[in-house]
Design an enzyme around this catalytic site. Sequence first.
Site, PDB file in Angstrom:
ATOM      1  N   ARG A  80     -29.497 -10.985  -9.338  1.00  0.00           N
ATOM      2  CA  ARG A  80     -29.412  -9.917 -10.351  1.00  0.00           C
ATOM      3  C   ARG A  80     -28.577  -8.771  -9.786  1.00  0.00           C
ATOM      4  NH1 ARG A  80     -32.510 -10.891 -14.681  1.00  0.00           N
ATOM      5  NH2 ARG A  80     -34.409 -12.139 -14.447  1.00  0.00           N
TER       6      ARG A  80
ATOM      7  N   GLY B 169     -26.893  -8.351 -19.484  1.00  0.00           N
ATOM      8  CA  GLY B 169     -26.292  -7.481 -18.478  1.00  0.00           C
ATOM      9  C   GLY B 169     -25.060  -8.123 -17.852  1.00  0.00           C
TER      10      GLY B 169
ATOM     11  N   THR C 285     -29.675 -17.692 -21.196  1.00  0.00           N
ATOM     12  CA  THR C 285     -30.952 -17.015 -20.947  1.00  0.00           C
ATOM     13  C   THR C 285     -32.072 -17.688 -21.741  1.00  0.00           C
ATOM     14  OG1 THR C 285     -32.360 -15.070 -21.273  1.00  0.00           O
ATOM     15  CG2 THR C 285     -30.411 -15.150 -22.636  1.00  0.00           C
TER      16      THR C 285
ATOM     17  N   ASP D 179     -34.471 -16.209 -22.759  1.00  0.00           N
ATOM     18  CA  ASP D 179     -35.001 -15.213 -23.707  1.00  0.00           C
ATOM     19  C   ASP D 179     -34.372 -15.277 -25.100  1.00  0.00           C
ATOM     20  OD1 ASP D 179     -36.709 -14.143 -21.789  1.00  0.00           O
ATOM     21  OD2 ASP D 179     -35.191 -12.754 -21.053  1.00  0.00           O
TER      22      ASP D 179
ATOM     23  N   HIS E 162     -39.619  -9.938 -21.646  1.00  0.00           N
ATOM     24  CA  HIS E 162     -39.903  -8.576 -21.248  1.00  0.00           C
ATOM     25  C   HIS E 162     -39.643  -7.593 -22.383  1.00  0.00           C
ATOM     26  CE1 HIS E 162     -40.869  -6.240 -17.849  1.00  0.00           C
ATOM     27  NE2 HIS E 162     -39.819  -5.460 -17.968  1.00  0.00           N
TER      28      HIS E 162
ATOM     29  N   ARG F  41     -60.467 -15.344 -20.181  1.00  0.00           N
ATOM     30  CA  ARG F  41     -59.647 -15.679 -19.017  1.00  0.00           C
ATOM     31  C   ARG F  41     -58.188 -15.348 -19.300  1.00  0.00           C
ATOM     32  NH1 ARG F  41     -63.984 -16.203 -17.163  1.00  0.00           N
ATOM     33  NH2 ARG F  41     -64.877 -17.918 -15.950  1.00  0.00           N
TER      34      ARG F  41
ATOM     35  N   ARG G  48     -38.535 -21.234 -16.549  1.00  0.00           N
ATOM     36  CA  ARG G  48     -37.099 -21.284 -16.265  1.00  0.00           C
ATOM     37  C   ARG G  48     -36.734 -22.488 -15.408  1.00  0.00           C
ATOM     38  NH1 ARG G  48     -36.260 -15.230 -14.462  1.00  0.00           N
ATOM     39  NH2 ARG G  48     -35.619 -16.212 -12.533  1.00  0.00           N
TER      40      ARG G  48
HETATM   41  O1  F6P Z   1     -34.347 -12.984 -18.242  1.00  0.00           O
HETATM   42  C1  F6P Z   1     -35.190 -14.063 -18.113  1.00  0.00           C
HETATM   43  C2  F6P Z   1     -36.517 -13.669 -17.566  1.00  0.00           C
HETATM   44  O2  F6P Z   1     -37.166 -14.858 -17.260  1.00  0.00           O
HETATM   45  C3  F6P Z   1     -37.390 -12.786 -18.463  1.00  0.00           C
HETATM   46  O3  F6P Z   1     -38.034 -13.464 -19.499  1.00  0.00           O
HETATM   47  C4  F6P Z   1     -38.339 -12.211 -17.457  1.00  0.00           C
HETATM   48  O4  F6P Z   1     -38.848 -11.008 -17.933  1.00  0.00           O
HETATM   49  C5  F6P Z   1     -37.481 -12.016 -16.244  1.00  0.00           C
HETATM   50  O5  F6P Z   1     -36.418 -12.925 -16.374  1.00  0.00           O
HETATM   51  C6  F6P Z   1     -38.149 -12.237 -14.924  1.00  0.00           C
HETATM   52  O6  F6P Z   1     -37.257 -11.890 -13.916  1.00  0.00           O
HETATM   53  P1  F6P Z   1     -37.384 -12.226 -12.385  1.00  0.00           P
HETATM   54  O7  F6P Z   1     -37.079 -13.675 -12.203  1.00  0.00           O
HETATM   55  O8  F6P Z   1     -36.357 -11.353 -11.743  1.00  0.00           O
HETATM   56  O9  F6P Z   1     -38.783 -11.926 -11.980  1.00  0.00           O
END
Ligand code: F6P
Length: 357
Positions: A73, A111, A132, A134, A178, A273, A282
Amino acid sequence: MKLGILTSGGDCQALNATMRALVLTLDQKIKNLEIIGFLDGYKGLMYGQYKEMSVDDFKDILNAGGTILGSSRCPFKKMRVIENGFDKVAAMKKIYKDLKLDCLAVLGGNGSLKSANMLYEEGLNVIGLPKTIDNDTWGTDYTFGFQSAIDIASTYLEQIKTTAASHSRLFVVEIMGHKVGHICLHAGIASGADMILLPEIPYDIKAMAEFIRKKQEAGQKYFVIACAEGALSVDEAMLSKKQYKRVVAAREGKSVAFDIADQLKKLVDMETRVSCCGHVQRGGTPCAYDKLMATRFGVEGAKLIMNKDFGKLPVLRGNEVISIPLIETAGFLKYVDAHGELVEMARSLGVSFGNKI
Ligand code: F6P
């Protein structure tokens, strides 16, 4: 032709499948294709960490999860910030020029695509490819990785359901997302969750408790709540960005699902729970749909390069893959429509979104 390629941001399924399609298509048409693979995203381009690759490196990676190039990132907002005298943009331009690249393909989300557009505006021949899990990239109906993540998240929710049923428990299951809740919405519907909490539809804990109590009175013995990582309450939705950040920091690393479960425990009489689906969303092999979409995007990306039509990225509109300027996507997020067809359809089934209606 000398092609530079990098994968940036959070990884997802079908990054490799996309690169494969891009490279194989270019190889069909271009003699002497040279490929430079930058390691770990923009970092590789900044610091000149790369490997010379051949078409063969890409032939057998259709099913491979992750990215053969690695990722990292590098937030857009820090791209122009000089750190310890290091000018990242100047460094990337220098490496591009020193390597005599003809073009650079950036596989990235919001980004990363914004940074790709910046490099294009700085004079580099850049194309983007929309990745992504997302699915929040503006301008495209689909980003590769999304369907694989939905498949994993919905399987996870279904599996929680059986244990929730055995023990007559309430589960708050956290799903990635997120800022946007596309994965949670799709996986929640596909797994028959009782409640779906999204960043786009702030929840009201009292309305949630009332929904659960009514169902209990009607005989329901267990509940599954699909909760997006960025779910927030009606009160939290009214806070400024800074204030909300403080709320999140006060959780001390515990995610929102725990917070919601703690609040619910005080209002409903049920063993509760929390379970977080996490990064497995991912991971692993892309599903067939992602492999297909990655291939469509990769082939379209190759066409952009062959036509020297830079500063663009392939997107899905309806069922058609077209290309649009990077500037049209850069900096915008595609949110769940809180009154859209999917939300209304789920409501018509009796699914709660945790708010009063
Ligand atoms: O952008 C994909 C994502 O998996 C989001 O859904 C999640 O909020 C974020 O990345 C988690 O990021 P990292 O792998 O940096 O913890």
